[in-house]
Write a protein that holds these residues in place. Structure first.
Motif, PDB file in Angstrom:
ATOM      1  N   MET A  33       0.851  -1.192   0.000  1.00 60.04           N
ATOM      2  CA  MET A  33       0.000   0.000   0.000  1.00 60.04           C
ATOM      3  C   MET A  33       0.896   1.255   0.000  1.00 60.04           C
ATOM      4  N   THR A  34       0.619   2.222  -0.797  1.00 66.97           N
ATOM      5  CA  THR A  34       1.446   3.425  -0.781  1.00 66.97           C
ATOM      6  C   THR A  34       0.762   4.482   0.076  1.00 66.97           C
ATOM      7  N   SER A  35       1.530   5.491   0.475  1.00 69.40           N
ATOM      8  CA  SER A  35       0.956   6.489   1.368  1.00 69.40           C
ATOM      9  C   SER A  35      -0.185   7.262   0.700  1.00 69.40           C
ATOM     10  N   MET A  36      -0.220   7.258  -0.644  1.00 70.76           N
ATOM     11  CA  MET A  36      -1.293   7.964  -1.341  1.00 70.76           C
ATOM     12  C   MET A  36      -2.668   7.361  -1.029  1.00 70.76           C
ATOM     13  N   HIS A  37      -2.675   6.062  -0.680  1.00 76.25           N
ATOM     14  CA  HIS A  37      -3.950   5.393  -0.420  1.00 76.25           C
ATOM     15  C   HIS A  37      -4.255   5.249   1.063  1.00 76.25           C
ATOM     16  N   LEU A  38      -3.506   5.967   1.894  1.00 76.11           N
ATOM     17  CA  LEU A  38      -3.712   5.804   3.328  1.00 76.11           C
ATOM     18  C   LEU A  38      -5.041   6.397   3.771  1.00 76.11           C
ATOM     19  N   ILE A  39      -5.675   5.702   4.716  1.00 78.38           N
ATOM     20  CA  ILE A  39      -6.890   6.257   5.294  1.00 78.38           C
ATOM     21  C   ILE A  39      -6.495   7.426   6.200  1.00 78.38           C
ATOM     22  N   PRO A  40      -7.419   8.371   6.500  1.00 78.56           N
ATOM     23  CA  PRO A  40      -7.040   9.598   7.218  1.00 78.56           C
ATOM     24  C   PRO A  40      -6.268   9.368   8.504  1.00 78.56           C
ATOM     25  N   GLU A  41      -6.664   8.361   9.304  1.00 81.82           N
ATOM     26  CA  GLU A  41      -5.945   8.074  10.562  1.00 81.82           C
ATOM     27  C   GLU A  41      -4.462   7.818  10.318  1.00 81.82           C
ATOM     28  N   LYS A  42      -4.201   7.039   9.270  1.00 80.93           N
ATOM     29  CA  LYS A  42      -2.814   6.696   8.982  1.00 80.93           C
ATOM     30  C   LYS A  42      -2.072   7.910   8.418  1.00 80.93           C
ATOM     31  N   GLN A  43      -2.808   8.746   7.684  1.00 77.40           N
ATOM     32  CA  GLN A  43      -2.163   9.969   7.187  1.00 77.40           C
ATOM     33  C   GLN A  43      -1.728  10.832   8.362  1.00 77.40           C
ATOM     34  N   ALA A  44      -2.619  10.930   9.373  1.00 82.92           N
ATOM     35  CA  ALA A  44      -2.294  11.738  10.554  1.00 82.92           C
ATOM     36  C   ALA A  44      -1.067  11.180  11.248  1.00 82.92           C
ATOM     37  N   ALA A  45      -1.001   9.848  11.370  1.00 79.36           N
ATOM     38  CA  ALA A  45       0.151   9.223  12.034  1.00 79.36           C
ATOM     39  C   ALA A  45       1.424   9.509  11.250  1.00 79.36           C
ATOM     40  N   GLU A  46       1.327   9.459   9.926  1.00 82.45           N
ATOM     41  CA  GLU A  46       2.511   9.729   9.106  1.00 82.45           C
ATOM     42  C   GLU A  46       3.012  11.150   9.313  1.00 82.45           C
ATOM     43  N   GLN A  47       2.055  12.094   9.507  1.00 80.95           N
ATOM     44  CA  GLN A  47       2.471  13.485   9.668  1.00 80.95           C
ATOM     45  C   GLN A  47       3.283  13.686  10.944  1.00 80.95           C
ATOM     46  N   GLU A  48       2.992  12.892  11.986  1.00 79.44           N
ATOM     47  CA  GLU A  48       3.745  13.090  13.242  1.00 79.44           C
ATOM     48  C   GLU A  48       4.955  12.159  13.322  1.00 79.44           C
ATOM     49  N   TRP A  49       5.306  11.564  12.214  1.00 76.41           N
ATOM     50  CA  TRP A  49       6.392  10.588  12.186  1.00 76.41           C
ATOM     51  C   TRP A  49       7.660  11.251  11.648  1.00 76.41           C
ATOM     52  N   VAL A  50       8.767  11.048  12.372  1.00 73.47           N
ATOM     53  CA  VAL A  50      10.062  11.550  11.904  1.00 73.47           C
ATOM     54  C   VAL A  50      10.758  10.397  11.191  1.00 73.47           C
ATOM     55  N   ARG A  51      10.879  10.478   9.874  1.00 75.14           N
ATOM     56  CA  ARG A  51      11.487   9.378   9.111  1.00 75.14           C
ATOM     57  C   ARG A  51      12.991   9.294   9.417  1.00 75.14           C
ATOM     58  N   GLU A  52      13.488   8.082   9.563  1.00 73.07           N
ATOM     59  CA  GLU A  52      14.914   7.852   9.798  1.00 73.07           C
ATOM     60  C   GLU A  52      15.716   8.438   8.627  1.00 73.07           C
ATOM     61  N   SER A  53      16.964   8.845   8.905  1.00 76.42           N
ATOM     62  CA  SER A  53      17.824   9.376   7.841  1.00 76.42           C
ATOM     63  C   SER A  53      18.116   8.257   6.828  1.00 76.42           C
ATOM     64  N   ARG A  54      18.563   8.641   5.643  1.00 78.29           N
ATOM     65  CA  ARG A  54      18.913   7.633   4.625  1.00 78.29           C
ATOM     66  C   ARG A  54      20.034   6.734   5.143  1.00 78.29           C
ATOM     67  N   PHE A  55      20.996   7.375   5.838  1.00 76.23           N
ATOM     68  CA  PHE A  55      22.093   6.571   6.397  1.00 76.23           C
ATOM     69  C   PHE A  55      21.535   5.542   7.381  1.00 76.23           C
ATOM     70  N   GLY A  56      20.641   6.017   8.255  1.00 74.95           N
ATOM     71  CA  GLY A  56      20.059   5.128   9.268  1.00 74.95           C
ATOM     72  C   GLY A  56      19.307   3.977   8.616  1.00 74.95           C
ATOM     73  N   GLN A  57      18.581   4.279   7.555  1.00 75.24           N
ATOM     74  CA  GLN A  57      17.824   3.219   6.872  1.00 75.24           C
ATOM     75  C   GLN A  57      18.775   2.201   6.258  1.00 75.24           C
ATOM     76  N   TRP A  58      19.855   2.721   5.679  1.00 71.82           N
ATOM     77  CA  TRP A  58      20.834   1.821   5.063  1.00 71.82           C
ATOM     78  C   TRP A  58      21.506   0.958   6.143  1.00 71.82           C
ATOM     79  N   PHE A  59      21.858   1.622   7.276  1.00 75.71           N
ATOM     80  CA  PHE A  59      22.585   0.913   8.336  1.00 75.71           C
ATOM     81  C   PHE A  59      21.791  -0.314   8.838  1.00 75.71           C
ATOM     82  N   GLN A  60      20.481  -0.154   8.853  1.00 74.02           N
ATOM     83  CA  GLN A  60      19.640  -1.271   9.334  1.00 74.02           C
ATOM     84  C   GLN A  60      19.581  -2.447   8.367  1.00 74.02           C
ATOM     85  N   THR A  61      20.190  -2.279   7.211  1.00 75.03           N
ATOM     86  CA  THR A  61      20.214  -3.407   6.259  1.00 75.03           C
ATOM     87  C   THR A  61      21.617  -4.035   6.203  1.00 75.03           C
TER      88      THR A  61
END
Ligand SMILES: C[S@@+](CC[C@H](N)C(=O)[O-])C[C@H]1O[C@@H](n2cnc3c(N)ncnc32)[C@H](O)[C@@H]1O
Length: 247
Positions: free
Chosen positions: A1-29
């Motif tokens: 599911m992409t964020s474009m199809h998120l229901i409003p509740e999930k959109q709200a949650a995404e807005q208060e979410w701080v996405r990990e840095s690109r480095f951080g995302q890479w490090f976890q792999t």
């Protein structure tokens, strides 16, 4: 599911979410994450639990990222079903793929720990590893995990502490909300304050090499380590059985 199809509740949650840095995302792999952070945590949880774990039917991996833990969780806890939930839709697509490599049933969904699409008391075991320090509302997240956990169920919680997250290179390379970070003791107290029971024997706090200021170099060459404050904490937190205060 992409964020474009998120229901409003999930959109709200995404807005208060701080996405990990690109480095951080890479490090976890990387293998460092898999071998020294994730696999060791699951091994330690198994040790902490000892024989005190009964048949797991529903296992929730909350903040599952790309599902790297699924096979390890299957191997160690033999659940009938793993439910992987992560707020990041990009990662969930990879988690779905990881789920196909398990023998047990794996269901993955984009969602937030603040509002899980799961019934009350429906989960036997929750694996919540390195999620809480990303949450600006940790209490709210813990309350939702408490809601979905069955009485007698277990929350395996692993976290990075303030002493690690405040290191210069960690602040530079990774991204987390700053004001809410905690010591190991504060994490334990927070979890207890939400109704979970934790016994002292089921807590492990440590300073692994990868979380040290100098990445363990001083220790490796035999110099005494100055750092004393734990950087990591693992705990086995239980939701009391019905009619049992546990005190
Ligand atoms: C540091 S990673 C840990 C990943 C995995 N648990 C592990 O140990 O390898 C934190 C994960 O939590 C996810 N996350 C952050 N906020 C979330 C929220 N509100 N609800 C669900 N997942 C969230 C992130 O997208 C990320 O995949």
């Amino acid at each position: 599911m992409t964020s474009m199809h998120l229901i409003p509740e999930k959109q709200a949650a995404e807005q208060e979410w701080v996405r990990e840095s690109r480095f951080g995302q890479w490090f976890q792999t990387t293998n460092i994450w898999y071998d020294y952070v994730l696999s060791e945590a699951i091994f330690d949880f198994k040790q902490l639990l000892g024989k005190n774990v009964s048949g797991t039917r529903q296992l929730l991996d909350i903040g599952c990222h790309q599902g790297l833990a699924f096979q390890l969780l299957e191997e160690h806890f033999a659940p009938k079903t793993i439910i992987g939930v992560d707020i990041d839709g990009e990662q969930i697509n990879l988690a779905i793929e990881a789920g196909t490599r398990c023998q047990c049933q794996v269901k993955c969904e984009q969602g937030t720990v603040y509002k899980l699409d799961l019934p009350d008391n429906s989960i036997d075991l929750i694996f919540c590893h390195q999620l809480l320090h990303h949450l600006s509302a940790q209490t709210r997240g813990l309350d939702e995990l408490y809601r979905v956990l069955a009485p007698g169920g277990v929350l395996l919680l692993g976290e990075s502490c303030r002493s690690f997250l405040d290191l210069f290179w960690v602040r530079l390379l990774f991204r987390h909300p700053k004001q809410i970070q905690k010591t190991a003791h504060e994490f334990v107290e927070l979890v207890k304050s939400r109704g979970f029971h934790i016994s002292d024997e089921e807590i492990k706090s440590s300073i692994p090499w990868w979380s040290q200021k100098d990445l363990g170099v001083t220790e490796k060459i035999g110099w005494p380590r100055k750092q004393q404050e734990p950087t990591e904490v693992l705990m086995v937190a239980r939701k009391p059985k019905l009619g049992c205060s546990g005190d």
